[in-house]
Design an enzyme around this catalytic site. Structure first.
Site, PDB file in Angstrom:
ATOM      1  N   LYS A   1      -8.230  -7.463   1.465  1.00  0.00           N
ATOM      2  CA  LYS A   1      -7.903  -6.073   2.438  1.00  0.00           C
ATOM      3  C   LYS A   1      -9.239  -5.000   1.518  1.00  0.00           C
ATOM      4  O   LYS A   1     -10.611  -4.182   2.479  1.00  0.00           O
ATOM      5  CB  LYS A   1      -7.261  -4.990   2.747  1.00  0.00           C
TER       6      LYS A   1
ATOM      7  N   ARG B   1       7.457   3.847   3.051  1.00  0.00           N
ATOM      8  CA  ARG B   1       6.324   3.751   4.968  1.00  0.00           C
ATOM      9  C   ARG B   1       7.245   2.720   4.918  1.00  0.00           C
ATOM     10  O   ARG B   1       7.823   2.713   5.702  1.00  0.00           O
ATOM     11  CB  ARG B   1       5.188   2.754   3.725  1.00  0.00           C
TER      12      ARG B   1
END
Length: 357
Positions: free
Chosen positions: A36, A131
């Site tokens: 990514k 998260r």
């Protein structure tokens, strides 16, 4: 015609991948190459694979689809928890996905049954970074629900470190992940194949041989690409840190005051700029701006240069103390942090130039 370039040394990326793979393999840990950070540019993906990574991982379905379309058939893990509205593509293109919502996992199972396949899931556990992830006290209940679904297979557990809360991986929090895996086996009779213990920030534990036994996968992006570990604020000494260089052309070079003349309002981005009067300085303007790259993510190779600021299209640097005699038309080189490469790699205004491979 683009005005700046990102020079990419594929041999150094392959070297870094091989070094990470070798060190992790010695401790029974598989390595996923995370794509990514550079928008899954195929040449860089190939360099990672040539270095021996065990699989690929990306947070964007768009990248995964593009990799499949250009012929990459390796196992690919979707790193961002799937959108409920996109489960069909997840099942079709991703081998594995990380998950934290049972509603989404049920939808993946239903879609997999329609496609006459089985989708593999890694259940993310929140061990402190806050998260994504199931809280530890709800893990057994969630796993029990997954075990009754057709169309999905629970491959293992994973956790995320350092990306939101800045929590560092440790013997304690990774040990709790392993203990949860043991509890699943002992209480539910489910054998897990993967305990995924984070990313680049876990490499410091690998170096010290302190990764808890049972952790058998890491997801490495920044370390392979940049040879750095931003969460631990360190350069990794056994990896190359110059596989990427950003170059931009000087389009103006003039001596100017160091403080603007006139009343100071807000800049084009709504901020009130602050200036220190250090007299007249030689300033260069480069054909590079905030529309091209995150300015905070680039660092001049020449340590005597100082970035003063940037607008959408112009980067202003102080070159008074430069080690070279910079002229209009010259290129100035920058190293990149993870945020820098993340933005530069996807900018259509920055050309990509490859060496090696």
């Amino acid at each position: 015609m683009v005005s700046s370039s990102l020079d990419i040394d594929l041999d150094k990326i392959r070297y870094n991948a091989a070094q990470v793979k070798q060190m992790c393999q010695q401790q029974g840990i598989a390595v996923l190459g995370v794509t990514k950070g550079f928008s899954a540019i195929p040449e860089i993906v190939s360099a990672m694979l040539a270095g021996g990574v065990d699989g690929l991982a990306d947070a964007r379905m768009e990248n995964i689809v593009e990799l499949r379309n250009v012929g990459f058939d390796q196992p690919i893990t979707l790193l961002r928890i799937p959108r409920l509205s996109n489960v069909k593509n997840v099942v079709r293109y991703a081998t594995i996905s990380v998950n934290s919502e049972i509603t989404v996992i049920k939808a993946l199972a239903e879609e997999a049954k329609k496609l006459h396949t089985q989708h593999q899931v890694v259940l993310m556990i929140d061990v402190g970074d806050l998260r994504e992830g199931v809280m530890e006290e709800h893990v057994l209940e969630t796993v029990n629900q997954i075990s009754h679904l057709q169309g999905v297979k629970l491959l293992g557990l994973g956790t995320n470190m350092g990306c939101f809360g800045g929590v560092l991986p440790s013997i304690d929090n990774l040990g709790r992940l392993v203990e949860l895996g043991n509890s699943i086996q002992n209480q539910l009779g489910i054998q897990l194949e993967i305990i995924s213990g984070g990313g680049t920030s876990t490499l410091s534990l690998v170096e010290d041989q302190k990764v808890p036994a049972g952790v058998n996968q890491l997801r490495i992006g920044e370390g392979i690409l940049l040879g750095t570990d931003s969460t631990n604020q360190r350069r990794i000494p056994w990896l190359c840190d110059d596989a990427f260089l950003l170059r931009a052309e000087v389009i103006e070079l003039k001596d100017k005051p160091s403080v603007p003349i006139g009343d100071i309002g807000r800049d084009a981005f709504g901020k009130v700029p602050q200036f220190t009067d250090v007299g007249v300085r030689k300033r260069a303007i480069l054909a590079l701006g905030k529309q091209d790259v995150i300015i905070e993510g680039i660092i001049p190779v020449d340590e005597n240069l100082k970035i003063l600021g940037a607008s959408s299209d112009h980067l202003i640097i102080d070159v008074t103390d430069s080690s070279t005699n910079i002229q209009v038309g010259d290129s100035v080189s920058f190293r990149l942090t993870y945020s820098g490469i993340l933005s530069a790699s996807q900018s259509r205004y920055i050309s990509k130039k490859f060496r090696g491979g």
